[in-house]
Design an enzyme around this catalytic site. Structure first.
Site, short mmCIF file in Angstrom:
data_model
loop_
_atom_site.label_atom_id
_atom_site.label_comp_id
_atom_site.label_asym_id
_atom_site.label_seq_id
_atom_site.Cartn_x
_atom_site.Cartn_y
_atom_site.Cartn_z
N HIS A 40 0.88 -1.10 0.14
CA HIS A 40 0.01 -0.09 0.21
C HIS A 40 0.82 1.20 0.03
O HIS A 40 2.12 1.23 0.38
CB HIS A 40 -0.66 0.11 1.14
CG HIS A 40 -0.19 0.18 2.68
ND1 HIS A 40 0.65 -1.09 3.05
CD2 HIS A 40 0.32 1.03 3.42
CE1 HIS A 40 1.12 -0.56 4.16
NE2 HIS A 40 1.05 0.50 4.37
N HIS A 55 4.75 0.19 -0.12
CA HIS A 55 5.49 -0.95 0.63
C HIS A 55 4.49 -2.13 1.36
O HIS A 55 3.27 -1.80 1.34
CB HIS A 55 6.15 -0.47 1.67
CG HIS A 55 5.24 0.61 2.65
ND1 HIS A 55 4.93 1.76 2.34
CD2 HIS A 55 4.83 0.36 4.09
CE1 HIS A 55 4.10 2.39 3.17
NE2 HIS A 55 4.14 1.54 4.48
N ASP A 72 1.00 5.27 1.83
CA ASP A 72 0.49 5.59 3.03
C ASP A 72 -0.21 7.12 2.78
O ASP A 72 0.51 7.87 1.82
CB ASP A 72 1.71 5.86 4.01
CG ASP A 72 2.21 4.41 4.87
OD1 ASP A 72 1.46 3.67 4.76
OD2 ASP A 72 3.32 4.61 5.24
N ARG A 98 4.39 -8.65 17.37
CA ARG A 98 5.07 -7.71 16.93
C ARG A 98 4.39 -6.27 17.23
O ARG A 98 3.05 -6.43 16.78
CB ARG A 98 5.75 -7.85 15.61
CG ARG A 98 6.45 -6.73 15.19
CD ARG A 98 7.22 -6.85 13.80
NE ARG A 98 8.01 -5.81 13.40
CZ ARG A 98 7.96 -5.18 12.52
NH1 ARG A 98 7.01 -5.37 11.58
NH2 ARG A 98 8.62 -4.21 12.18
#
Ligand SMILES: *[C@@H]1O[C@H](CO)[C@@H](O)[C@H](O)[C@H]1NC(C)=O
Ligand SMILES: *[C@@H]1O[C@H](CO)[C@@H](O)[C@H](O)[C@H]1NC(C)=O
Ligand SMILES: *[C@@H]1O[C@H](CO)[C@@H](O)[C@H](O)[C@H]1NC(C)=O
Ligand SMILES: *[C@@H]1O[C@H](CO)[C@@H](O)[C@H](O)[C@H]1NC(C)=O
Length: 732
Positions: free
Chosen positions: A661, A713, A663, A723
Site C-alpha cells: 500500500h 510497501h 501511506d 510484534r
C-alpha cells in the site's frame, strides 16, 4: 606636587595629609592588639567569627566559655551586663599596660580586614577609646539630647564593639557593679554622655564607620565591593571600608549574607572558601566506617517518575548497609511503586520503615518522626531528607554533602528554565521569600560556592548530633501559621544554626507535579509538556543525540532513514499502555470506522487519540522527528501534523502482515516497539519499487520514508510471537 592617585595609597602618603604628630607616632605593633570577646556558647556564628579572625591573624581571647549566659536575649529586654563583668575581671588580670584591647561581640561579627588597618585607623582617631557608632539610639531614647554632636556620621554609641588602650578601658569598666542582666549599652552610654568621664577616659565614636560597621539601621548604606579578587563591605554614606562588620539586632540574616563573601578571597568561579576549612573527607574510610545515614523519603502528592526516583536512589553512591530508609507515602497511587522497590531492593539497606497512606499520618508528623528516629538512634550520624519530586542526578550527592561537614546543607536543585530553587537567598520582614542580590547569579551558576541561607527545602542533610543537641523539639515542623518547611527553618534560624546550600556541583532538579494525571497505566508518558527533560531522559534513546553528530543514521533502502529514537522503557510503556487499554480495532473490519476514509489498509491497532495521547505524540514528533526529517529531506519543512498515528499489533493468528500500500502521508514514521527474537519472529518491511527489505527491525529505532508515490510497501509476516510498531502518517 604629588599626583592625586598616590594620595589614596595607605601608609606613607597618608602622613602628608595628617598633622605631623601622628606621623611621628609609631604605628602600634600588631602584637600589641588583643581581641576579647564573650561567648558562652560555640554557636555557628561564633565559629564563623573565629575563622574570619584566624584568616587575618588576630589574636583572640574568649571570655565566659562554657559559662551559663545570664545576660538576657536582647530581644525581650536589654542585657549584656555579664559581658562587662567578664571584661572587667579579665582586664584586672592583665599585666602588660601597653596592650590595645578590641572588645567585640562574636556571634554576629566578621572581620573584613586585618589588625594593621584597624590599628592605623584607631591611631588616626587620636583618642584612647573608640566605640562603634549607631544611627539609632537604644535602649533609652530620652538620652538623645545629652549626646554630643558629631562633625559627620552617627551620633550614638554602640557597645557591640570598641577599641582602646588597656588602662583607659580598665578605668572605664572599673565602676561596673551592675547585674548580669543589666544593659551594657546603657552603662557605656552613660559614661560617654558624661562630659567629664568622656574627657578623662578620652572616648570618641567611630561615627563614619571606618573601623566598625553596625548594620542595624544601615542596611541601605552597606554594599559589597568586588575588586582585585577581594571583597570588602563599603559604607556608601561615608565612603568608608569598615574593618569589623556587626549584624546587630534584627540584621542577623544580613551578616549571614555578607559572611558568605567576607573575608573570602573572591573569584567569580569560587565562592565561600571559608566554608571549606573543616571538611570531612570520606575517601580514606572503609565502607564499613561510613557514617550511618537515615534517608527520609517523603511522598505527599501524586508525582511523575516515581519509579525513576527509586532507580536513582538505588544508584546513590554510598554503602547501602550504612543507610536506613524511612519512606513516608501519602498517595495510594504510589503504593505499587514503593512496594515494588522495597520488594526488590529493600533488603540491601540496613533498615527500612515504610509508612503507608492507610496509616493516616500527615506531612509534618512524618517529618517530625523522621528527625526523631535519627535523634533516638545513636548510630544515626545524619538525616538526609528528600522529597519524591527531587531528581538527584549527581550520584555522589550524599558523600559530597557529608564532606562539607556543615550542620545543615542542601544541594542546590532548580526547576529547569526557571528561577525556582530549593533555597531562599533572603527573607522578607514577615518571614517569607525575598530575593537576595545574588540569588539569580547563584541559581544560574555564575557564582559558585557554599552559601549560608535562611531557608532550604526539598532535599537537605542534617547532622544527627544537631538533632540531639540544639534541635530537640519533637515538633519542629508544626505551626499554625507557617508551612512545615518554613516552621522548621524558622526554628533553625532562631537557634542560631546555619543552613547552607551548595552549588559547587550540578546536583539535579525538581519535577513539576502539576497536571499529573493518574488515570493511565504509565502516566509518565504524558509528561512531555510538564517535565520535558525528565521525559526525554526516560523515553528517548540514549544515542538519539548521536544521530546527527556521529551520523548514527542508516539508509537501508533509497530515501528510507533508520535511526534510534525510543528507549527500551518507552517501547515497553507504549505497548503495555495499549494492551492495558485493550480496545484493539478488529483488523479488516475497521475501514468504516475511520472518518474521512484515509485509512485504506486496515490494521489491528489502537490510535493515539483513543488514549488521549495525540497532543503528546504531536509534541514528540515535533521535537524529536521533525528536525531529522528536515535534515534528511532538505528543503522540506514540517509542523508534524497528522491525522493518523497508532500502534499496530501483528500476530500470526490475528493479523500477521499488511498487503502492499501507499501511506496517506507525506512521510511516515514507523517505530519498532519490541525485539526481534525474544518477542517475535519474522516481521519487517519491504519497499516494492526498490525490492528492498528491512528484515531485522531494531527495538526503539524509527524508519522514516516518503508516504505517497514512491514508497509503495508491505508489512512482512510476523511468524511467531507478537510484534508491535508505532506508525504515524505525517503531513497527510
Ligand atoms: C597570617 O599569618 C600567616 C603566617 O604568619 C601568613 O602566612 C598570612 O599571610 C597571614 N595572613 C594575613 C591575612 O595577614
Ligand atoms: C535581672 O535579674 C534579677 C535577678 O538576678 C531579676 O530580679 C530581675 O527581674 C532581672 N531583670 C530583668 C530586666 O530581667
Ligand atoms: C584625647 O587624647 C589626645 C592625646 O592622646 C588629645 O590630643 C585629645 O585632645 C584628647 N581628647 C579628649 C576629648 O580629651
Ligand atoms: C549507544 O551507542 C553505544 C556506542 O555505539 C553502544 O555501545 C550502546 O549499546 C548504544 N545504546 C543502545 C541503547 O543501543
Amino acid at each position: 606636587m604629588i599626583p592625586a592617585p598616590l594620595l589614596l595609597i595607605p601608609g606613607f602618603f597618608v602622613c602628608l595629609l595628617l598633622p605631623l604628630t601622628v606621623c611621628e607616632e609609631q604605628q602600634i605593633s600588631k602584637d600589641n592588639l588583643l581581641v576579647l570577646t564573650v561567648a558562652t556558647k560555640e554557636t555557628d556564628g561564633f565559629r564563623r567569627f573565629l575563622k574570619s579572625a584566624k584568616h587575618f591573624n588576630y589574636t583572640i581571647k574568649v571570655l565566659g566559655q562554657g559559662q551559663k549566659w545570664k545576660g538576657g536575649d536582647y530581644v525581650t529586654a536589654p542585657g549584656g551586663g555579664q559581658k562587662v563583668r567578664l571584661l572587667k575581671t579579665a582586664l584586672e588580670e592583665m599585666k602588660k599596660q601597653d596592650k590595645i584591647i578590641l572588645f567585640i561581640e562574636s556571634y554576629d561579627v566578621v572581620f573584613a580586614s586585618g589588625p594593621k588597618e584597624l590599628l592605623k585607623k584607631f591611631q588616626q582617631t587620636r583618642h584612647k577609646v573608640v566605640f562603634s557608632s549607631e544611627s539609632l539610639i537604644w535602649p533609652d531614647r530620652h538620652m538623645e539630647d545629652k549626646h554630643p554632636h558629631v562633625r559627620e556620621g552617627n551620633r550614638f554609641l554602640g557597645s557591640g564593639g570598641f577599641i582602646g588602650y588597656l588602662p583607659n578601658i580598665r578605668e572605664m569598666v572599673a565602676d561596673w557593679k551592675g547585674k548580669d542582666n543589666d544593659s551594657d549599652q546603657l552603662f557605656f552610654t552613660k559614661i560617654y554622655i558624661d562630659p567629664v568621664k568622656r574627657k578623662s577616659i578620652n572616648i570618641t565614636l567611630d561615627s563614619t564607620c571606618r573601623m566598625f560597621q553596625n548594620l542595624h539601621g544601615a542596611l541601605d548604606e552597606v554594599v559589597l565591593k568586588f575588586e582585585n579578587g577581594r571583597v570588602r563591605a563599603r559604607n556608601l554614606l561615608f565612603d568608608t571600608l569598615p574593618v569589623i562588620i556587626h549584624g546587630n539586632g534584627p540584621t542577623k540574616l544580613q551578616i549571614n549574607y555578607l559572611g558568605n563573601y567576607i573575608p573570602n578571597t573572591w573569584t567569580f568561579e569560587n565562592g565561600c572558601t571559608v566554608c571549606h576549612q573543616d571538611l570531612r573527607p570520606l575517601t580514606a574510610l572503609k565502607e564499613s566506617e561510613y557514617p550511618m545515614v537515615l534517608i527520609g523519603i517523603f511522598i505527599q502528592q501524586p508525582t511523575p517518575f516515581v519509579t525513576v526516583f527509586f532507580e536513582r536512589l538505588l544508584k546513590l553512591q554510598y554503602p547501602k548497609n550504612r543507610l536506613k530508609l524511612l519512606i513516608f507515602n501519602q498517595e495510594v497511587h504510589h503504593e505499587r511503586h514503593v512496594s515494588s522497590f522495597l520488594h526488590d531492593h529493600g533488603n540491601l539497606y540496613q533498615n527500612v520503615k515504610f509508612i503507608r497512606p492507610e496509616e493516616g499520618m500527615d506531612g509534618p508528623a512524618s517529618r517530625n518522626l523522621g528527625f526523631d528516629m535519627c535523634r533516638k538512634d545513636k548510630d544515626c550520624e545524619y538525616f538526609f531528607s528528600i522529597d519524591i519530586e527531587v531528581v538527584l542526578k549527581e550520584e555522589n550527592t550524599l558523600k559530597i554533602l557529608i564532606e562539607q561537614n556543615l550542620p545543615i546543607v542542601a544541594p542546590m536543585i532548580t526547576r529547569v528554565g526557571r528561577l525556582w530553587s530549593n533555597f531562599w537567598g533572603a527573607l522578607s520582614s514577615d518571614g517569607y521569600y525575598a530575593r537576595s542580590e545574588d540569588y539569580v547569579d547563584i541559581v544560574q551558576g555564575r557564582r559558585v560556592g557554599v552559601w549560608n541561607v535562611p531557608y532550604v527545602s526539598s532535599v537537605y542533610l542534617v547532622k544527627g548530633s544537631l538533632l540531639r543537641s540544639e534541635l530537640t523539639d519533637s515538633e519542629l515542623f508544626n505551626s499554625h501559621i507557617l508551612d512545615p518547611d518554613m516552621a522548621y527553618c524558622h526554628s533553625v534560624r532562631n537557634k542560631g544554626i546555619f543552613m547552607y546550600v551548595t552549588n559547587m556541583h550540578t546536583f539535579g532538579r525538581i519535577l513539576s507535579t502539576e497536571n499529573y494525571q493518574t488515570d493511565h497505566l504509565h502516566n509518565d508518558l504524558w509528561q512531555i509538556f510538564e517535565n520535558p527533560e525528565e521525559w526525554q531522559e526516560r523515553y528517548i534513546h540514549e544515542n538519539y543525540t548521536h544521530i546527527m553528530k556521529d551520523k548514527l543514521i542508516e539508509t537501508p533502502c533509497p530515501d528510507v532513514y533508520w535511526f534510534p529514537v525510543f528507549s527500551d522503557v518507552a517501547c515497553d510503556h507504549l505497548v503495555e499502555e495499549m494492551e492495558h487499554f485493550g480496545q484493539w480495532s478488529g483488523g479488516r473490519n475497521k475501514d468504516s470506522r475511520i472518518q474521512g476514509g484515509y485509512e485504506n489498509v486496515p490494521t489491528v491497532d489502537i490510535h493515539m487519540n483513543q488514549i488521549n495521547f495525540e497532543k503528546n505524540w504531536h509534541k514528540f514528533l515535533l521535537e524529536y522527528i521533525a528536525p531529522i526529517t528536515e535534515k534528511m529531506y532538505p528543503g522540506y519543512y514540517t509542523k508534524a501534523q497528522f491525522d493518523l498515528a497508532f500502534i499496530v499489533r501483528y500476530k500470526p493468528d490475528e493479523q500477521p502482515s499488511l498487503r502492499p500500500h501507499h501511506d496517506a502521508s507525506t512521510f511516515t514514521i514507523n517505530i519498532a516497539l519490541n525485539q526481534l527474537g525474544p518477542d517475535y519472529q519474522g516481521g519487517g518491511c519491504r519497499f516494492l519499487r526498490y525490492d528492498c527489505s528491512i528484515k531485522a527491525p531494531r527495538k526503539g529505532w524509527a524508519l522514516m520514508h516518503p508516504g505517497r508515490l514512491t514508497h509503495y510497501h508491505e508489512g512482512l509476516p510476523t511468524t511467531a510471537g507478537v510484534r508491535y510498531i508505532a506508525v504515524s502518517f505525517v503531513d497527510p
